[in-house]
Design a protein around this motif. Structure first.
Motif, PDB file in Angstrom:
ATOM      1  N   TRP A   5      40.193  38.767  37.064  1.00 55.64           N
ATOM      2  CA  TRP A   5      39.617  38.858  36.421  1.00 55.64           C
ATOM      3  C   TRP A   5      39.791  39.773  35.159  1.00 55.64           C
ATOM      4  O   TRP A   5      39.013  40.093  33.992  1.00 55.64           O
ATOM      5  CB  TRP A   5      38.132  38.533  37.017  1.00 55.64           C
ATOM      6  CG  TRP A   5      36.773  38.744  35.957  1.00 55.64           C
ATOM      7  CD1 TRP A   5      35.786  39.386  36.261  1.00 55.64           C
ATOM      8  CD2 TRP A   5      36.606  37.822  35.116  1.00 55.64           C
ATOM      9  NE1 TRP A   5      35.037  39.795  35.209  1.00 55.64           N
ATOM     10  CE2 TRP A   5      35.285  38.462  35.003  1.00 55.64           C
ATOM     11  CE3 TRP A   5      36.904  36.681  34.775  1.00 55.64           C
ATOM     12  CZ2 TRP A   5      34.352  38.074  33.796  1.00 55.64           C
ATOM     13  CZ3 TRP A   5      35.605  35.703  33.706  1.00 55.64           C
ATOM     14  CH2 TRP A   5      34.764  36.245  33.414  1.00 55.64           C
ATOM     15  N   LYS A   6      39.534  41.459  35.956  1.00 56.58           N
ATOM     16  CA  LYS A   6      39.469  42.780  36.008  1.00 56.58           C
ATOM     17  C   LYS A   6      40.097  43.052  34.700  1.00 56.58           C
ATOM     18  O   LYS A   6      39.864  43.412  34.174  1.00 56.58           O
ATOM     19  CB  LYS A   6      39.656  43.694  37.310  1.00 56.58           C
ATOM     20  CG  LYS A   6      38.856  43.366  37.874  1.00 56.58           C
ATOM     21  CD  LYS A   6      38.632  45.222  38.434  1.00 56.58           C
ATOM     22  CE  LYS A   6      40.297  45.913  38.448  1.00 56.58           C
ATOM     23  NZ  LYS A   6      40.504  46.569  40.195  1.00 56.58           N
ATOM     24  N   ARG A   7      41.798  42.325  34.489  1.00 55.56           N
ATOM     25  CA  ARG A   7      42.612  41.888  33.671  1.00 55.56           C
ATOM     26  C   ARG A   7      42.190  41.403  32.963  1.00 55.56           C
ATOM     27  O   ARG A   7      43.219  42.231  31.574  1.00 55.56           O
ATOM     28  CB  ARG A   7      44.491  42.256  34.786  1.00 55.56           C
ATOM     29  CG  ARG A   7      44.607  42.995  35.066  1.00 55.56           C
ATOM     30  CD  ARG A   7      45.743  43.010  36.026  1.00 55.56           C
ATOM     31  NE  ARG A   7      46.424  43.845  37.229  1.00 55.56           N
ATOM     32  CZ  ARG A   7      47.249  43.693  37.261  1.00 55.56           C
ATOM     33  NH1 ARG A   7      48.827  43.196  36.901  1.00 55.56           N
ATOM     34  NH2 ARG A   7      47.831  44.761  38.279  1.00 55.56           N
ATOM     35  N   THR A   8      41.588  40.193  33.136  1.00 55.30           N
ATOM     36  CA  THR A   8      41.653  39.410  31.841  1.00 55.30           C
ATOM     37  C   THR A   8      40.768  38.803  30.947  1.00 55.30           C
ATOM     38  O   THR A   8      40.582  38.344  30.121  1.00 55.30           O
ATOM     39  CB  THR A   8      42.633  38.412  32.083  1.00 55.30           C
ATOM     40  OG1 THR A   8      41.885  37.538  32.970  1.00 55.30           O
ATOM     41  CG2 THR A   8      43.898  38.716  31.929  1.00 55.30           C
TER      42      THR A   8
END
Length: 60
Positions: A5-8
């Motif tokens: 989630w943090k990355r995308t």
């Protein structure tokens, strides 16, 4: 999931966001279904083991 989630999060489309919102629940349901199937197989195997007397379940 949090790392994904943090990355995308800022790059996901609305349909991908909907999928992501349901992914954890879907994984849980899939694992519960696998557990039910494996329990059923285990019952078949255990009922087919030689026990008292010559009669076997005949599952295998």
């Amino acid at each position: 999931m949090y790392e994904l989630w943090k990355r995308t999060a800022d790059q996901l489309t609305p349909s991908e966001l909907e999928w992501f919102a349901c992914a954890a629940e879907s994984a849980l349901l899939t694992m519960q279904n696998i557990e039910d199937v494996l329990n059923g197989i285990a019952l078949l195997v255990s009922s087919d083991e030689p026990g008292e007397g010559p009669i076997r379940a005949g599952s295998f």
